[in-house]
Design an enzyme around this catalytic site. Structure first.
Site, mmCIF file in Angstrom:
data_model
loop_
_atom_site.group_PDB
_atom_site.id
_atom_site.type_symbol
_atom_site.label_atom_id
_atom_site.label_comp_id
_atom_site.label_asym_id
_atom_site.label_seq_id
_atom_site.Cartn_x
_atom_site.Cartn_y
_atom_site.Cartn_z
ATOM 1 C CG HIS A 193 41.285 41.481 43.211
ATOM 2 N ND1 HIS A 193 41.229 40.197 42.534
ATOM 3 C CD2 HIS A 193 42.283 41.766 43.509
ATOM 4 C CE1 HIS A 193 42.398 39.541 42.733
ATOM 5 N NE2 HIS A 193 43.279 40.578 43.374
ATOM 6 C CB SER A 208 29.708 36.040 51.689
ATOM 7 O OG SER A 208 31.015 36.520 51.208
ATOM 8 C CG ASP A 265 41.591 41.017 39.013
ATOM 9 O OD1 ASP A 265 40.647 41.081 38.957
ATOM 10 O OD2 ASP A 265 42.406 40.029 39.183
ATOM 11 N NE ARG A 306 37.814 33.296 27.764
ATOM 12 C CZ ARG A 306 37.991 32.902 29.293
ATOM 13 N NH1 ARG A 306 37.172 33.424 30.293
ATOM 14 N NH2 ARG A 306 38.933 32.026 29.426
ATOM 15 C CG ASN A 312 35.943 41.747 39.811
ATOM 16 O OD1 ASN A 312 35.140 41.022 40.319
ATOM 17 N ND2 ASN A 312 37.453 41.712 39.937
ATOM 18 C CG MET A 327 36.012 32.415 41.172
ATOM 19 S SD MET A 327 37.222 33.858 41.272
ATOM 20 C CE MET A 327 37.252 33.702 43.061
HETATM 21 C C1 GAR Z 1 35.580 37.172 47.412
HETATM 22 O O1 GAR Z 1 36.566 37.542 48.338
HETATM 23 C C2 GAR Z 1 36.078 38.210 46.221
HETATM 24 O O2 GAR Z 1 36.682 39.185 46.241
HETATM 25 C C3 GAR Z 1 36.713 37.157 45.368
HETATM 26 O O3 GAR Z 1 36.231 35.959 45.685
HETATM 27 C C4 GAR Z 1 35.638 36.032 46.903
HETATM 28 C C5 GAR Z 1 34.081 35.587 46.733
HETATM 29 O O4 GAR Z 1 33.362 35.608 47.832
HETATM 30 N N1 GAR Z 1 36.960 37.606 43.969
HETATM 31 C C6 GAR Z 1 38.080 37.288 43.358
HETATM 32 O O5 GAR Z 1 39.068 36.767 43.606
HETATM 33 C C7 GAR Z 1 37.994 37.950 41.831
HETATM 34 N N2 GAR Z 1 39.485 38.022 41.266
HETATM 35 P P1 GAR Z 1 31.772 35.254 47.981
HETATM 36 O O6 GAR Z 1 31.321 34.348 46.759
HETATM 37 O O7 GAR Z 1 31.592 35.007 49.316
HETATM 38 O O8 GAR Z 1 31.328 37.004 47.592
#
Ligand code: GAR
Length: 226
Positions: free
Chosen positions: A109, A13, A145, A65, A107, A90
């Site tokens: 968060h 999203s 983070d 990695r 990034n 992730m």
């Molecule tokens: C979002 O809320 C983003 O902030 C989080 O994953 C979601 C991805 O949503 N990211 C983390 O937690 C990274 N540490 P999306 O795929 O709909 O953009």
């Protein structure tokens, strides 16, 4: 204008918000490639719908990695990427990517960092009883983070919230601030002072032609003779 590569793992999203901002003209960026570590990520469909090249890299295809990250860097460089945008990616990235794009990896968060780094952060925020949470766009460094913060947005935490309702409220803010942060980068307005980021003020009208004495808006330039 900046060439970006977006790293995703899931719904995408945030990727969609970035695409929409580019298409609306409010974000001066070109999305050169979307890279996913998950073949089922809906983000890939979103990229395809908008004609953006996408690549799936699965960790099982790599011995470490670092080997995985070398392939990520190869894809990013091959596509002329200048800024790497992690949008729900992730995986923790290694030095291989950090060194290839120093202070050129962002990034998003879903918490007000430095509170609640890591995973399941909406649940942690509720358990801790904070009254506000939110989201953070930051540059990525070697920590978790922990890099310099570009923009944050706060949302209230309500008594009736579940991790899901809080996540939804935060996500709406993510979609607002991530394109904005990328636009600041695109305009060359991001300045570092140690780990503090400040946003330079917009230059005087840049999309217009100026003569040596007077701008097209009729005001005298500061340095011009009266
Ligand atoms: C979002 O809320 C983003 O902030 C989080 O994953 C979601 C991805 O949503 N990211 C983390 O937690 C990274 N540490 P999306 O795929 O709909 O953009």
């Amino acid at each position: 204008m900046v060439n970006i590569g977006v790293l995703v793992s899931g719904s995408g999203s945030n990727l969609q918000a970035i695409i929409d901002s580019v298409e609306a003209g409010s974000l001066k960026a070109s999305i050169k490639v979307v890279i996913s570590d998950n073949s089922q990520a809906y983000a890939i469909e979103r990229a395809k719908k908008h004609g953006i090249p996408s690549v799936v890299l699965l960790k099982k295809g790599y011995s470490s990695r670092e080997e995985f990250d070398k392939e990520v860097v190869r894809e990013l460089k091959e596509n002329g990427v200048e800024l790497v945008v992690m949008a729900g990616f992730m995986r923790i990235i290694s030095k291989v990517i950090l060194e290839a794009f120093p202070m050129r990896i962002m990034n998003i968060h879903p918490s007000l960092l430095p509170a609640f780094p890591g995973l399941d952060v909406q649940k942690k925020a509720l358990e801790h009883g904070v009254k506000f949470s939110g989201c953070t766009v930051h540059f990525v460094d070697e920590g978790l983070d922990s890099g310099p913060i570009v923009i944050q947005a706060a949302v209230p935490v309500l008594d009736a919230d579940t991790p899901e309702t809080l996540a939804k409220r935060i996500l709406a803010e993510e979609h607002r601030i991530y394109p904005q942060a990328i636009q600041f980068f695109s305009e060359g307005r991001i300045e570092f002072s140690g780990r503090r980021v400040s946003i330079k003020k917009n230059a005087e009208p840049s999309a217009t032609v100026e003569n040596p004495l007077v701008t097209v808006f009729g005001t005298l330039n500061e340095n011009s003779p009266p």
